[in-house]
Design an enzyme around this catalytic site. Structure first.
Site, PDB file in Angstrom:
ATOM      1  N   SER A 182     -14.735  11.812   1.798  1.00 47.73           N
ATOM      2  CA  SER A 182     -15.129  12.757   0.751  1.00 47.73           C
ATOM      3  C   SER A 182     -14.882  14.164   1.271  1.00 47.73           C
ATOM      4  O   SER A 182     -14.485  14.346   2.421  1.00 47.73           O
ATOM      5  CB  SER A 182     -16.613  12.586   0.420  1.00 47.73           C
ATOM      6  OG  SER A 182     -17.381  13.083   1.501  1.00 47.73           O
ATOM      7  N   LYS A 183     -15.171  15.140   0.447  1.00 49.84           N
ATOM      8  CA  LYS A 183     -15.003  16.538   0.860  1.00 49.84           C
ATOM      9  C   LYS A 183     -15.731  16.812   2.167  1.00 49.84           C
ATOM     10  O   LYS A 183     -15.255  17.533   3.027  1.00 49.84           O
ATOM     11  CB  LYS A 183     -15.598  17.449  -0.223  1.00 49.84           C
ATOM     12  CG  LYS A 183     -14.547  18.001  -1.150  1.00 49.84           C
ATOM     13  CD  LYS A 183     -14.940  19.407  -1.592  1.00 49.84           C
ATOM     14  CE  LYS A 183     -13.738  20.115  -2.179  1.00 49.84           C
ATOM     15  NZ  LYS A 183     -13.495  19.789  -3.561  1.00 49.84           N
ATOM     16  N   ARG A 184     -16.899  16.220   2.290  1.00 52.37           N
ATOM     17  CA  ARG A 184     -17.755  16.474   3.437  1.00 52.37           C
ATOM     18  C   ARG A 184     -17.141  15.978   4.752  1.00 52.37           C
ATOM     19  O   ARG A 184     -17.315  16.578   5.798  1.00 52.37           O
ATOM     20  CB  ARG A 184     -19.096  15.783   3.178  1.00 52.37           C
ATOM     21  CG  ARG A 184     -20.233  16.176   4.063  1.00 52.37           C
ATOM     22  CD  ARG A 184     -21.495  15.484   3.556  1.00 52.37           C
ATOM     23  NE  ARG A 184     -21.255  14.070   3.232  1.00 52.37           N
ATOM     24  CZ  ARG A 184     -21.119  13.120   4.139  1.00 52.37           C
ATOM     25  NH1 ARG A 184     -21.228  13.384   5.396  1.00 52.37           N
ATOM     26  NH2 ARG A 184     -20.890  11.865   3.772  1.00 52.37           N
ATOM     27  N   ASN A 185     -16.426  14.857   4.692  1.00 55.15           N
ATOM     28  CA  ASN A 185     -15.936  14.309   5.959  1.00 55.15           C
ATOM     29  C   ASN A 185     -14.401  14.243   6.039  1.00 55.15           C
ATOM     30  O   ASN A 185     -13.859  13.405   6.744  1.00 55.15           O
ATOM     31  CB  ASN A 185     -16.580  12.940   6.251  1.00 55.15           C
ATOM     32  CG  ASN A 185     -16.341  11.954   5.123  1.00 55.15           C
ATOM     33  OD1 ASN A 185     -15.475  12.186   4.280  1.00 55.15           O
ATOM     34  ND2 ASN A 185     -17.075  10.870   5.092  1.00 55.15           N
TER      35      ASN A 185
END
Ligand code: GLU
Length: 489
Positions: A262-265
């Protein structure tokens, strides 16, 4: 050997994104494997845009997808801009083709009109949830009488076209996963065409793969479960089993934390990596390792080697993990491998965008001397402006957090000594500068190099992080170096 017919055909693979935003790591990993497989086999790489949902897939995103593929060097043989014998390659331009097939499926009895309303379908789902049975269409409209149809039409209902899934199961051989079977109890009748006449993915993708004579479908594992539906469409189109394209579902890409990317990882658009100074060859090299390996624990692959070595047999079925640190390390390697001219060409836009260079020939001459001292030290091109700013600024300032490190009396004193000694130098080059500073600060004052040089570094570059100090001072020149040291004292 059910697949023999396809295996004997010239390879045709397609990358078929639905760009509802900029292409991401996952999309490009698929594109790269499709491209590599086509190039490895001497086959054809088809680029098809799946844009039947024109509310979410915009012209802008389509153009961005085209630009991203070009930037990465994943050139296609058939598709947007280049055309080809099986076009058009935008699904929004093929709507009449899907409508014709849907009409044929209706008249041949493979599909039927379904008049159920959204509320009725939701009620069915709710009942299924309560009864704890597999969700899906319950077959309500499979065999309506003429009277029932007439009364639905009189109510003003507009039907969808739904595919009839026969009882039983679908089995196919996935080139990566081996034999895969789907029990049709879990593959309910599915919609091919919406009430407004627009086709759904499963219809368009299957029709196009057949019409475009695709032999190999290499795509993400998230699409594995749509395969039995697509196979049903092939059957309705009259294909026999040995004419179906061969499927290879590429493993998921997970984030560092084992969660879905995801954007986070890490799952950010390729445009994001481009803006941050990642090189296309580094992105391709790194993405190639997500689920595939060239063997012998190698991590360095060029595009040419990828096309030589890529086989589906070497693709793993277990999920791959996205590792930003590894991508950065590979990017650093690819930056170091650039020729001086190529490095200059790649660095320039980052320096002009950061308003550090205006473009005079003096600046370029200085830049040409400065780049070699940082080429070994940057992991991304976006690090260059901060590193070289000190050479080009009109109004020099020391960064506040660096300034705090040199505000004590000891620093002031060592800078004074450094200044005195440097002033006396007859020649201004990095060896002479280093000699003078070492003898004054390390030998005579007895300071630790880290402390001594850090203060000088902050004084002349304005930051405690900079390219190698003595080379930096040589490039900056005697006058500026001395006046900056004095200024700080
Ligand atoms: N258009 C589909 C997507 O972007 C992929 C189609 C396919 O590869 O079969 O998810």
């Amino acid at each position: 050997m059910p697949n023999s017919q396809i295996e004997n055909r010239p390879v045709r693979v397609r990358f078929a994104p639905s760009p509802t935003g900029d292409l991401h790591v996952g999309n490009i990993r698929t594109a790269l494997f499709d491209w590599a497989y086509a190039r490895h086999t001497g086959g054809t790489f088809i680029f098809r845009i799946e844009d039947t949902d024109r509310e979410r897939v915009t012209d802008e995103y389509i153009q961005a997808a085209i630009d991203t593929l070009k930037w990465l060097g994943l050139t296609w043989d058939e598709g947007p801009e280049v055309g080809g014998a099986h076009g058009p390659y935008l699904q929004s331009q093929r709507l009449d083709i899907y409508a014709e097939w849907a009409a044929k499926f209706l008249s041949d009895g493979f599909a039927y009109h379904c008049y159920c309303s959204a509320e009725e379908l939701e009620a069915v789902r709710e009942a299924q949830r309560k009864a704890n049975v597999a969700p899906g269409y319950n077959g309500h409209c499979r065999s309506l009488t003429e009277e029932q149809v007439a009364s639905f039409l009189a109510e003003g209902r507009k039907p969808v076209v739904r595919m009839r899934m026969p009882e039983g199961s679908t089995t196919f051989t996935d080139l990566i996963r081996g034999e895969v079977t789907f029990d049709h109890n879990f593959v309910p009748d599915f919609v091919l065409v919406r009430a407004d006449g627009s086709p759904l993915y499963t219809l368009a993708v299957a029709v196009d793969d057949v019409m475009m004579k695709v032999t190999h479908v290499l795509r993400g594992e998230d699409l594995l479960s749509s395969t039995p539906r697509q196979i049903r469409v092939y059957q309705a189109m009259g294909l026999s089993e040995n004419e179906y394209p061969l499927f290879a579902h590429l493993p998921f890409v997970m984030g560092q934390d084992n969660a879905k990317l995801s954007k986070r990882n890490g799952e950010v658009s390729i445009a994001w990596y481009r803006e941050r100074g990642f090189l296309p060859e580094a992105i391709c090299n790194y993405l190639a390792l997500l689920g595939w390996s060239p063997g012998e624990d190698r991590e360095d692959v060029t595009m040419k080697e990828l096309t030589e070595l890529f086989t589906v047999e070497r693709v793993h079925s277990s999920p791959a993990r996205f590792d930003m640190k590894k991508l950065e390390a590979i990017n650093g390697d690819k930056i170091r491998a650039l020729t001086p001219d190529a490095f200059l060409e790649k660095a320039l836009p980052f320096l002009t965008d950061a308003h550090i260079l205006k473009g005079s020939s003096d600046e370029i001459a200085l830049l040409k001397k400065a780049l070699p001292i940082i080429q070994e030290r940057v992991a991304t091109l976006a690090e260059i402006p901060a590193m070289l700013k000190f050479l080009f600024v009109e109004k020099f300032e020391v960064e506040p957090d660096s300034l705090a490190k040199v505000s004590d009396a000891e620093s002031k004193n060592l800078l004074k000594v450094a200044h005195e000694r440097l002033e006396k130098l007859s020649e201004w080059n990095h060896a002479a500068i280093e000699g003078a500073l070492r003898s004054a600060l390390i030998e005579e004052l007895g300071l630790k190099p880290r402390i001594a040089f850090s203060a000088v570094r902050i004084a002349v570059t304005g930051s405690h992080i900079s390219p190698p100090l003595f080379e930096s001072m040589e490039l900056l020149g005697r006058e500026s170096s001395l006046s900056r040291i004095k200024g700080l004292i």
